[in-house]
Design an enzyme around this catalytic site. Structure first.
Site, PDB file in Angstrom:
ATOM      1  N   CYS A  92       0.237  -1.922  15.652  1.00  0.00           N
ATOM      2  CA  CYS A  92       0.451  -1.956  14.092  1.00  0.00           C
ATOM      3  C   CYS A  92      -0.431  -2.819  13.283  1.00  0.00           C
ATOM      4  CB  CYS A  92       1.902  -1.673  13.937  1.00  0.00           C
ATOM      5  SG  CYS A  92       2.167  -1.555  11.973  1.00  0.00           S
ATOM      6  N   CYS A 123       5.291  -4.488  16.189  1.00  0.00           N
ATOM      7  CA  CYS A 123       4.758  -3.636  17.164  1.00  0.00           C
ATOM      8  C   CYS A 123       3.224  -3.853  17.434  1.00  0.00           C
ATOM      9  CB  CYS A 123       4.946  -2.293  16.617  1.00  0.00           C
ATOM     10  SG  CYS A 123       6.508  -1.665  16.200  1.00  0.00           S
ATOM     11  N   CYS A 152       3.309   8.653   1.462  1.00  0.00           N
ATOM     12  CA  CYS A 152       3.870   7.661   2.076  1.00  0.00           C
ATOM     13  C   CYS A 152       4.114   6.417   1.611  1.00  0.00           C
ATOM     14  CB  CYS A 152       2.681   7.504   3.361  1.00  0.00           C
ATOM     15  SG  CYS A 152       3.134   6.255   4.660  1.00  0.00           S
ATOM     16  N   CYS A 200      -1.602   6.286  10.055  1.00  0.00           N
ATOM     17  CA  CYS A 200      -0.375   5.659  10.576  1.00  0.00           C
ATOM     18  C   CYS A 200      -0.794   4.302  11.042  1.00  0.00           C
ATOM     19  CB  CYS A 200      -0.015   6.418  11.725  1.00  0.00           C
ATOM     20  SG  CYS A 200       1.334   7.647  10.809  1.00  0.00           S
ATOM     21  N   GLU A 212       0.721  -1.139   0.150  1.00  0.00           N
ATOM     22  CA  GLU A 212       0.099  -0.136  -0.035  1.00  0.00           C
ATOM     23  C   GLU A 212       0.866   1.258   0.150  1.00  0.00           C
ATOM     24  OE1 GLU A 212      -4.105  -1.334   2.186  1.00  0.00           O
ATOM     25  OE2 GLU A 212      -2.604  -0.971   3.464  1.00  0.00           O
TER      26      GLU A 212
HETATM   27  S1  SF4 Z   1       5.569  -1.326  10.093  1.00  0.00           S
HETATM   28 FE1  SF4 Z   1       4.549  -1.740  12.047  1.00  0.00          FE
HETATM   29  S2  SF4 Z   1       5.328  -3.510  12.933  1.00  0.00           S
HETATM   30 FE2  SF4 Z   1       6.686  -2.668  11.659  1.00  0.00          FE
HETATM   31  S3  SF4 Z   1       8.059  -1.400  12.362  1.00  0.00           S
HETATM   32 FE3  SF4 Z   1       6.591  -0.051  11.522  1.00  0.00          FE
HETATM   33  S4  SF4 Z   1       4.816   0.196  13.198  1.00  0.00           S
HETATM   34 FE4  SF4 Z   1       6.287  -1.574  13.751  1.00  0.00          FE
END
Ligand code: SF4
Length: 339
Positions: free
Chosen positions: A122, A119, A108, A332, A95
């Site tokens: 995310c 994370c 982006c 984000c 994406e």
């Molecule tokens: S894409 Fe998501 S899981 Fe990967 S480093 Fe960035 S915030 Fe962390």
């Protein structure tokens, strides 16, 4: 179909193009002629390269391609943000997001398919890591939009510093006068805090660095970002200071996602101000954008402003960032390369 298409030359720097061309008997002059056609004249085939000899164009057609991935879906948010799902040559999808604002428009960019960092807040982190994007696949995301782009942020899917070689080629192309000619001040690379050689090698490009901090102490950060068990906050702040000095940038940006009841208390704000007092910094406070199945709740805008007020009172430059495109999961931490 091969796993990665190495014939696509849109991600080749001029010196890489010269090396490639030499392998098939073409000259440096051929490379110098072809290069601006791809990056400044939007050529998508070799036959329109009028100053490149016909014989050379034929050899190019037989050996290389100039490809922008196909768009599978294009979603437009009510605030004008657009999110495209692009299908790569090996059927994987990524994406990319276009964010128009009054005085600038930002793309982006994703750097990997999936992400291994994991994370907890995310959406991309819930998708397994598949592979690094090539420099062509990174550059293609900017060329895809075919709009006047003023800023680039490496904040899409993946951890850019874990794909440093291809990130470096893409940055070289973006900064190169004869290619995209972006100012280094208009490009931001965001990292979850991978403190290896890459963060120091990045400094030579002089681009802006954004660090996903998201917590004011190691206990909370390790809970929401397991990478903190490897590189703790102290290591991260030291690396950020070194980056800021070596890259000759004004400041390092710290991204701080406000998660209700997790990292958003007044005490957290005071703790954060102490962490950042010795480094030229800016804090971006972001209210959490939820996604299907997410385990967190975002703090309210009012609460974000209260948190910001404490930081500002301690002399820390802080802004509460407006969330863009959250209704189409383009904000984000909401990206996921799903078909
Ligand atoms: S894409 Fe998501 S899981 Fe990967 S480093 Fe960035 S915030 Fe962390």
């Amino acid at each position: 179909m091969s796993e990665i298409d190495f014939t696509n030359i849109i991600g080749f720097t001029l010196s890489q193009l010269k090396t490639e061309f030499a392998k098939i008997g073409l000259t440096n002059l051929d490379a110098k002629r072809v290069f601006p056609w791809i990056h400044t004249k939007s050529a998508r085939s070799f036959d329109i390269m009028s100053d490149v000899p016909l014989k050379v164009r034929k050899i190019l057609e037989e050996n290389y391609s100039i490809k922008i991935p196909n768009c599978v879906t294009l979603q437009k948010s009510r605030d004008g943000t657009k999110k495209a799902l692009l299908k790569l040559w090996d059927e994987n999808c990524i994406e990319t997001v276009f964010i128009p604002e009054e005085k600038r428009s930002t793309v982006c960019v994703s750097s990997q398919i999936g992400c291994a960092v994991g994370c907890k807040f995310c959406y991309t982190g819930t998708q397994n890591f598949v592979r690094n994007l090539t420099s062509s696949e990174i550059i293609a995301q900017i060329l895809f939009w075919n709009e006047s782009v003023t800023n680039i942020v490496f904040m899409g899917m993946g951890e850019p510093l874990l794909n440093f070689e291809n990130l470096a080629s893409a940055l070289e192309l973006l900064l190169e006068e004869r290619a995209h000619n972006f100012s280094r001040h208009k490009i931001t690379v965001s990292t979850s805090g991978i403190i290896e050689n890459a963060i120091f090698d990045l400094a030579k490009f002089g681009v802006k660095l954004a660090i996903s901090l998201h917590a004011s102490n190691d206990e909370t950060r390790s809970r929401i970002m397991p990478i903190n068990n490897k590189y703790n906050i102290k290591t991260l702040i030291n690396a950020a200071e070194e980056y800021q000095r070596n890259s000759n940038t004004d400041h390092v940006t710290f991204e701080y996602l406000l998660l209700k009841g997790i990292n958003d208390s007044d005490a957290n704000a005071i703790e954060l101000s102490r962490l950042l007092r010795s480094i030229p910094s800016k804090v971006n406070l972001i209210t959490f954008n939820s996604w299907p199945g997410s385990p967190f709740i975002g703090s309210s805008y009012d609460h974000a402003h209260r948190f910001a007020k404490i930081l500002l009172g301690k002399g820390i430059r802080t802004i509460v960032r407006k969330s863009r495109g959250d209704d189409v999961l383009a904000a984000c931490g909401q990206l996921k390369g799903k078909k």
